[in-house]
Design an enzyme around this catalytic site. Structure first.
Site, short mmCIF file in Angstrom:
data_model
loop_
_atom_site.label_atom_id
_atom_site.label_comp_id
_atom_site.label_asym_id
_atom_site.label_seq_id
_atom_site.Cartn_x
_atom_site.Cartn_y
_atom_site.Cartn_z
N TYR A 136 14.12 36.32 -1.52
CA TYR A 136 12.71 36.55 -1.83
C TYR A 136 12.60 37.94 -2.47
O TYR A 136 12.62 38.95 -1.77
CB TYR A 136 11.92 36.45 -0.54
CG TYR A 136 10.42 36.52 -0.64
CD1 TYR A 136 9.75 36.64 -1.86
CD2 TYR A 136 9.63 36.44 0.51
CE1 TYR A 136 8.38 36.70 -1.93
CE2 TYR A 136 8.25 36.50 0.45
CZ TYR A 136 7.63 36.63 -0.76
OH TYR A 136 6.26 36.70 -0.83
N LYS A 163 13.37 33.31 -5.10
CA LYS A 163 11.93 33.28 -5.29
C LYS A 163 11.56 34.59 -5.97
O LYS A 163 11.62 35.65 -5.35
CB LYS A 163 11.17 33.15 -3.97
CG LYS A 163 9.64 33.17 -4.18
CD LYS A 163 8.86 33.25 -2.88
CE LYS A 163 7.37 33.35 -3.19
NZ LYS A 163 6.55 33.55 -1.97
#
Length: 297
Positions: A136, A163
Site C-alpha cells: 500500500y 495499491k
C-alpha cells in the site's frame, strides 16, 4: 489462487449505533450488496475501513467476518499494516489462518521506515503468512515514498501487487509499462481511476465503490473488459465529481456519508471523527443525483 484483479473495494467498517462494536449484520448486508453489483474483491482493514480506530482483536474479527460473508465468492485481501513488526506479523498470521487470499500492507505511518527496514518487515510478513502481499503505497500518510524501481524490487520479499495511492500518474505509468513483469499495479487514487484502467491497470482498490458499486462495475466492464473508452468516458463523467468530492474531505467520513444518503446504515465514525456536516451532505447528495443515483436519506 487465481490472480487478483478488477474492482477491489476498500471496504468500510460499519459500527453499531454507539460505535462500540463492529456491526456484523450491516457488514454482511453490505458485502452481499457489493458482490451482487459485480465487484471482484474485498479489502477490509485499510484507510477507508478506519483501521487506526480498531483494536488488534477487532481487526482480526473484521477479517474473519469478511471471509465468512464473502463465502468464497470473491477474495478477501486483509489490511494488516501496523506500527510494529510484531503486531503486523500477528495480524498476517491470523489473516492467513482465517482464509484471506492476500494481505495489504501499509508501512508504519508515524516514523518512516528505510528501504532496508521495509524489506525486513515485508519478508517477515511473507514468511509468517505465505500469502502474496499488496504493498500500500501512500506516501502522504506513511512518509515512505518509493521510486518505481524500489517498488519493483519489493517482489523479492513477497510483494506481488501494488495499491498506488501516491497520486503520481507518471510513476504509475512507469509501473504499468516498464515494471509490470515485477509487480502488478492497481490504482488506488480515486480521481485517477479512469486513467489507471485505460492505461492498463489490472484493477483498482477503490473506496468510492462502497457508495457506487454499480457504476464502479460498469466502468470496469466498459474499459477493461470491452475496451470501450467512449462508454467509459460517459460513465466516468458522472463518477469523477463524486470522486473529487471524496478526496476533498475526510475520506472515510465522506464515503460513509454517501452510503447513508443511499439509505445504507454505517454507524458513523469513531470519535474524534464525525460524518460530514449538512452543507457537505447536501453537496454530495446533489452529485449522486447528477450521476443518476437515487438518494433516499
Amino acid at each position: 489462487m487465481s490472480d487478483l484483479g478488477g474492482i477491489l473495494v476498500a471496504l468500510i467498517t460499519p459500527f453499531t449505533a454507539n460505535g462500540t462494536q463492529i456491526d456484523a449484520p450491516a457488514l454482511e448486508t453490505h458485502i452481499n450488496r457489493l458482490v451482487a453489483a459485480g465487484i471482484h474483491g474485498l479489502v477490509p482493514g485499510g484507510s477507508t475501513g478506519e483501521f487506526t480506530a480498531l483494536s488488534i482483536s477487532e481487526r482480526k474479527q473484521l477479517t474473519e467476518l469478511c471471509v465468512k460473508y464473502a463465502a468464497g465468492r470473491v477474495p478477501v485481501i486483509a489490511g494488516i499494516g501496523a506500527l510494529s513488526t510484531a503486531d503486523t506479523v500477528d495480524l498476517a498470521a491470523h489473516a492467513a489462518s482465517a482464509g484471506a487470499a492476500a494481505l495489504m500492507v501499509v508501512p508504519p505511518f508515524y516514523d518512516a521506515v528505510s528501504v532496508t527496514e521495509l524489506h525486513e518487515l515485508l519478508s517477515a510478513i511473507h514468511s509468517a503468512s505465505n500469502l502474496p502481499l499488496v504493498y500500500y503505497h501512500i506516501p502522504s500518510a506513511s512518509g515512505t515514498n518509493l521510486t518505481p524501481d524500489q517498488i519493483a524490487d519489493l517482489r523479492s520479499v513477497g510483494v506481488k501487487y501494488l495499491k498506488d495511492t501516491s497520486g503520481n500518474a507518471p510513476a504509475l505509468t512507469d509501473l504499468l509499462f516498464s515494471k509490470h513483469e515485477h509487480i502488478t499495479a492497481f490504482n488506488g487514487w480515486d480521481t485517477l481511476t479512469f486513467y489507471g484502467l485505460a492505461a492498463g491497470a489490472k484493477g483498482s482498490v477503490w473506496g468510492a465503490t462502497n457508495i457506487i458499486p454499480e457504476a464502479s462495475s460498469a466502468l470496469w466492464e466498459a474499459i477493461a473488459v470491452q475496451g470501450d473508452l467512449k462508454r467509459g468516458r460517459e460513465i466516468w463523467s458522472k463518477i469523477f465529481p463524486i470522486c473529487k468530492f471524496l478526496e476533498s474531505h475526510n475520506y472515510a467520513a465522506a464515503v460513509k456519508t454517501g452510503m447513508e444518503l443511499r439509505g445504507w446504515p454505517t454507524g458513523g465514525l469513531r470519535k474524534p471523527f464525525k460524518m460530514l456536516g449538512e452543507k457537505e451532505r447536501k453537496e454530495l447528495a446533489g452529485l449522486l443525483r447528477d450521476a443518476g443515483i437515487e438518494v433516499v436519506a
